[in-house]
Every structure is written in structure tokens, then in C-alpha cells.
Design a protein around this motif. Structure first.
Motif, PDB file in Angstrom:
ATOM      1  N   ARG A  80      74.064   4.780  40.504  1.00 60.75           N
ATOM      2  CA  ARG A  80      75.495   4.608  40.768  1.00 60.75           C
ATOM      3  C   ARG A  80      75.799   3.138  41.100  1.00 60.75           C
ATOM      4  NH1 ARG A  80      79.989   7.565  43.520  1.00 60.75           N
ATOM      5  NH2 ARG A  80      79.241   9.518  42.723  1.00 60.75           N
ATOM      6  N   VAL A  81      74.962   2.536  41.963  1.00 59.35           N
ATOM      7  CA  VAL A  81      75.208   1.164  42.429  1.00 59.35           C
ATOM      8  C   VAL A  81      74.804   0.144  41.353  1.00 59.35           C
ATOM      9  CG1 VAL A  81      74.528  -0.563  44.163  1.00 59.35           C
ATOM     10  CG2 VAL A  81      74.959   1.814  44.853  1.00 59.35           C
ATOM     11  N   ASN A  82      73.666   0.374  40.723  1.00 60.93           N
ATOM     12  CA  ASN A  82      73.148  -0.646  39.796  1.00 60.93           C
ATOM     13  C   ASN A  82      73.644  -0.480  38.366  1.00 60.93           C
ATOM     14  OD1 ASN A  82      71.748  -1.775  41.887  1.00 60.93           O
ATOM     15  ND2 ASN A  82      69.778  -0.859  41.354  1.00 60.93           N
ATOM     16  N   SER A  83      74.014   0.738  38.013  1.00 57.15           N
ATOM     17  CA  SER A  83      74.424   0.957  36.622  1.00 57.15           C
ATOM     18  C   SER A  83      75.917   1.266  36.508  1.00 57.15           C
ATOM     19  CB  SER A  83      73.590   2.098  36.027  1.00 57.15           C
ATOM     20  OG  SER A  83      74.068   2.423  34.767  1.00 57.15           O
ATOM     21  N   TYR A 107      61.814  -6.680  36.493  1.00 56.16           N
ATOM     22  CA  TYR A 107      61.367  -5.286  36.483  1.00 56.16           C
ATOM     23  C   TYR A 107      61.958  -4.499  35.302  1.00 56.16           C
ATOM     24  CZ  TYR A 107      59.024  -5.411  41.064  1.00 56.16           C
ATOM     25  OH  TYR A 107      58.170  -5.664  42.105  1.00 56.16           O
ATOM     26  N   VAL A 108      62.781  -5.145  34.469  1.00 52.70           N
ATOM     27  CA  VAL A 108      63.200  -4.482  33.227  1.00 52.70           C
ATOM     28  C   VAL A 108      62.044  -4.477  32.221  1.00 52.70           C
ATOM     29  CG1 VAL A 108      65.647  -5.045  33.483  1.00 52.70           C
ATOM     30  CG2 VAL A 108      64.186  -6.586  32.166  1.00 52.70           C
ATOM     31  N   PHE A 109      60.995  -5.289  32.479  1.00 50.16           N
ATOM     32  CA  PHE A 109      59.839  -5.338  31.582  1.00 50.16           C
ATOM     33  C   PHE A 109      58.702  -4.469  32.135  1.00 50.16           C
ATOM     34  CE2 PHE A 109      61.908  -9.555  30.984  1.00 50.16           C
ATOM     35  CZ  PHE A 109      62.293  -9.364  29.659  1.00 50.16           C
ATOM     36  N   ALA A 124      61.111  -2.296  29.029  1.00 49.15           N
ATOM     37  CA  ALA A 124      60.496  -0.979  29.252  1.00 49.15           C
ATOM     38  C   ALA A 124      60.144  -0.862  30.733  1.00 49.15           C
ATOM     39  CB  ALA A 124      59.233  -0.824  28.405  1.00 49.15           C
ATOM     40  N   PRO A 125      61.152  -0.591  31.579  1.00 46.95           N
ATOM     41  CA  PRO A 125      60.898  -0.569  33.025  1.00 46.95           C
ATOM     42  C   PRO A 125      59.869   0.489  33.419  1.00 46.95           C
ATOM     43  CG  PRO A 125      63.217  -0.044  32.517  1.00 46.95           C
ATOM     44  CD  PRO A 125      62.545  -0.299  31.234  1.00 46.95           C
ATOM     45  N   VAL A 126      59.085   0.179  34.469  1.00 47.92           N
ATOM     46  CA  VAL A 126      58.051   1.143  34.893  1.00 47.92           C
ATOM     47  C   VAL A 126      58.471   1.881  36.164  1.00 47.92           C
ATOM     48  CG1 VAL A 126      56.179  -0.164  33.833  1.00 47.92           C
ATOM     49  CG2 VAL A 126      56.741  -0.588  36.242  1.00 47.92           C
ATOM     50  N   SER A 132      67.406   1.427  36.506  1.00 49.89           N
ATOM     51  CA  SER A 132      68.823   1.364  36.902  1.00 49.89           C
ATOM     52  C   SER A 132      69.396  -0.032  36.646  1.00 49.89           C
ATOM     53  CB  SER A 132      68.998   1.763  38.376  1.00 49.89           C
ATOM     54  OG  SER A 132      68.489   0.772  39.248  1.00 49.89           O
ATOM     55  N   LYS A 133      68.580  -1.073  36.866  1.00 45.39           N
ATOM     56  CA  LYS A 133      69.051  -2.445  36.620  1.00 45.39           C
ATOM     57  C   LYS A 133      69.233  -2.670  35.116  1.00 45.39           C
ATOM     58  CE  LYS A 133      69.569  -5.347  39.194  1.00 45.39           C
ATOM     59  NZ  LYS A 133      70.789  -5.735  39.974  1.00 45.39           N
ATOM     60  N   LEU A 134      68.313  -2.139  34.317  1.00 44.90           N
ATOM     61  CA  LEU A 134      68.437  -2.284  32.859  1.00 44.90           C
ATOM     62  C   LEU A 134      69.696  -1.588  32.359  1.00 44.90           C
ATOM     63  CD1 LEU A 134      67.406  -3.077  30.067  1.00 44.90           C
ATOM     64  CD2 LEU A 134      66.001  -1.007  30.075  1.00 44.90           C
TER      65      LEU A 134
END
Ligand code: NDP
Length: 297
Positions: A80-83, A107-109, A124-126, A132-134
């Protein structure tokens, strides 16, 4: 020029209050309601109403759900907050023809390999935080609004807690410290991020074709283990009395956490340096400055 800053009291938000002040009329909010304005990113309706009332020329979003481990269980709130909030900001910016300046993360990688990540590399977030950031990034780029997204890493500010302060505190009481040695990145000062943001805004207002995603981190690279050694050796060299005698390097697998962490957090910053004619100092210069402040040396 009217600038709306969200997340004014975070590490980066605090420094942005300083660096954005000379650009225009700055309205800085945290999650609370002030004069009927609300910067709570978990409340999309209140956020929309606030932007419509302020009608900013530039929205700078330094607020985020940043509790990486908690995001594994509080997934709905992190999204909700990040996306969702990023989508709302982007939609409102598009309607106003305003700029949206936003921050994201390495951290999107997936953290594999040892080459610094480029903006064009596959994501490819782990962990849930990274996902959520991606998703927030994707909502912004899909909206068509004018935007700058800065992906950064290992942020520290002189205000509040940070890794270096934690190491110094532990080193005062403990004989032995164990620190992760197989995660590598660049500690990046919130002050540097805020200064680069202000500089980039000035340039992008004149050259809108510079819009896009950029990697923003201090120069050089280091593991958490070598970062800790640097901090402790600096403190000892400057007369701090510490109990610590031994610092052990440990692997990530020896320190299980709810969220997986990528091992390779290196970011290639060439695009940012070239497009904005910037120099990004080595991580040691910012860390040394922060340590001098913390230690009062
Ligand atoms: P901080 O955690 O220091 O600050 C985040 C801010 O967001 C806090 O002030 C927090 O407020 C606020 N916030 C959280 N939830 C809400 C909400 N629902 N509504 C309004 N505000 C909220 O983060 P940083 O300054 O370090 O991070 C800045 C940006 O950089 C973020 O986008 C982050 O994802 C990114 N980033 C950070 C890294 C790091 O190592 N810290 C690494 C890579 C990227 P409150 O104090 O009230 O909770």
C-alpha cells in the motif's frame, strides 16, 4: 515553484528539507495531518486530496515502508505504502503536469554476480520489500508522468540510527562482533542523496528529456564486515575506548533473517554521472564526516 515533500522526517526526507529549500516554496509533510494536509501514504484518498489542494509543481516522495524484515509479514501495508501510494502520486502528478521525484532500491535486483547493476538490467526482487518497491517504480513509469526515480543502497543519515552507530554501540560493550562479509554495496549518505536530488531537479526542469530511472550511490564498494572494521578502526584511532577485540566475518547464511538479502548491492552510477555531470565521492568521505559528527571529533 511549489514543492511538496513527503516523508520529511526520514533519513533522506530530513536532508531534503535542507537541500530543496532554495528551489522554491517547500511544503513538507510527514504522515500526520497539518492544516488539513495529510502525507500518510497508507491513505490514498487523503493523499489525493492533499495533492489536489497543494497543486505542486514538483512532488518529492521520500516516504516509504522501509522495514525490510517486517515487510515479509506486513505485505499488504508495504504494498500500500510503496506501490499503491506511488501510483496515486504518479496519477496526480500526470494530471497536474508536475514532476514526481521518487526513491527506490538495489533490492529490485536478485543480487547475483559481482558486476554493478545497470538501470537496464533485469529486475527480480528476492524479498517482499524489494517487490513492493519495484511495483511502485512500475506504477510511476506506466503513468506517463514526468519523473526521476533514484535507486540507491545502504542509506545512512547522521540523524537517527544507522549501521555505523550500531557497530560503535556494540563495540563499547562486547569483546567480539560478527558481521556479514558476503554482502557488498556502497554506504550512501542521505545528505549526498538530497544534494544530488536538488541538483538533478534544477537540470531536469531545463532538460526534461533527462527524466527516467537512475542509480545513485556513493563511489567504491565494501562489505558490511569491512564497513564495520572501518568504523571501529576510525573510532579507535580517534581515541574512543572500545571493548571490542575481535571482529569475525560471517556469511549471510549464518545470520538468518525473515527477508532474504541480495549479496550484490553494487550499483553502476555512470548514467547519473554522465547525464547530470556529477561526481559521486567515495563512500569513505561521507562515512568519515558522519563519524566525526557522531564522535564529536
Ligand atoms: P527511512 O526509513 O529513514 O524513512 C522513511 C520515512 O517514511 C519515515 O519518515 C517514515 O515515517 C515514513 N513513512 C513510513 N510509512 C509512512 C506512511 N504510511 N505515510 C507517510 N510516511 C511514512 O527511509 P530512508 O530515508 O532511508 O529511505 C528513503 C528512500 O530510499 C525510500 O524510498 C527507501 O525505500 C529508499 N532506500 C533506502 C535504503 C536504506 O538503506 N534505508 C536503501 C535503498 C533505498 P515514520 O518515521 O513516521 O515511520
Amino acid at each position: 515553484m511549489k514543492i511538496l515533500l513527503l516523508g520529511k522526517n526520514g533519513q533522506v526526507g530530513w536532508e531534503l528539507q535542507r537541500s530543496l529549500a532554495s528551489l522554491g516554496d517547500l511544503i513538507a509533510l510527514d504522515r500526520h495531518v497539518v492544516d488539513g494536509l495529510c502525507g500518510d501514504l497508507s491513505d490514498p484518498d487523503a493523499l489525493r486530496a492533499t495533492i489536489r489542494r497543494v497543486k505542486p509543481d514538483i512532488i518529492v516522495n521520500a516516504a516509504a515502508y522501509t522495514a525490510v524484515d517486517k515487510a515479509e509479514s506486513e505485505t499488504e501495508l508495504a504494498d500500500r505504502v510503496n506501490s499503491l501510494a506511488s501510483q496515486v502520486l504518479a496519477e496526480e502528478a500526470a494530471v497536474l503536469d508536475a514532476w514526481l521525484i521518487h526513491y527506490s532500491t538495489d533490492y529490485v535486483f536478485n543480487g547475483q554476480g559481482s558486476l554493478p547493476w545497470q538501470e537496464s538490467d533485469s529486475v527480480a526482487p528476492v524479498n517482499r520489500y524489494g517487490a513492493s518497491k519495484l511495483s511502485g517504480e512500475q506504477a510511476i513509469t506506466a503513468s506517463g508522468c514526468k519523473h526521476l526515480i533514484f535507486r540507491t543502497s545502504w542509506v545512512y543519515g547522521s540523524r537517527g540510527n544507522n549501521f555505523a552507530k550500531t557497530m560503535l554501540r556494540l563495540a563499547k560493550d562486547r569483546d567480539t562482533l560478527s558481521v556479514i562479509s558476503d554482502q557488498v554495496g556502497a554506504p550512501t549518505g542521505a545528505d549526498l542523496i538530497a544534494d544530488v536530488t536538488a541538483l538533478a531537479i534544477r537540470q531536469v526542469l531545463k532538460s526534461p528529456e533527462l527524466a527516467g530511472v537512475y542509480h545513485l550511490a556513493a563511489g567504491g564498494e565494501v562489505s558490511w564486515y569491512d564497513y564495520a572494521r572501518h568504523v571501529i578502526e576510525f573510532a579507535q584511532a580517534n581515541g574512543e575506548q572500545l571493548a571490542v577485540n575481535v571482529i569475525n566475518p560471517i556469511e549471510t547464511t549464518a545470520y538468518p533473517t525473515p527477508a532474504r538479502r541480495p549479496l550484490n548491492s553494487r550499483l553502476n552510477t555512470q548514467k547519473l554521472r554522465n547525464n547530470f555531470s556529477l561526481h559521486l565521492p567515495d563512500w569513505r568521505s561521507g562515512v568519515t564526516r558522519m563519524l566525526r559528527e557522531v564522535l564529536n571529533k
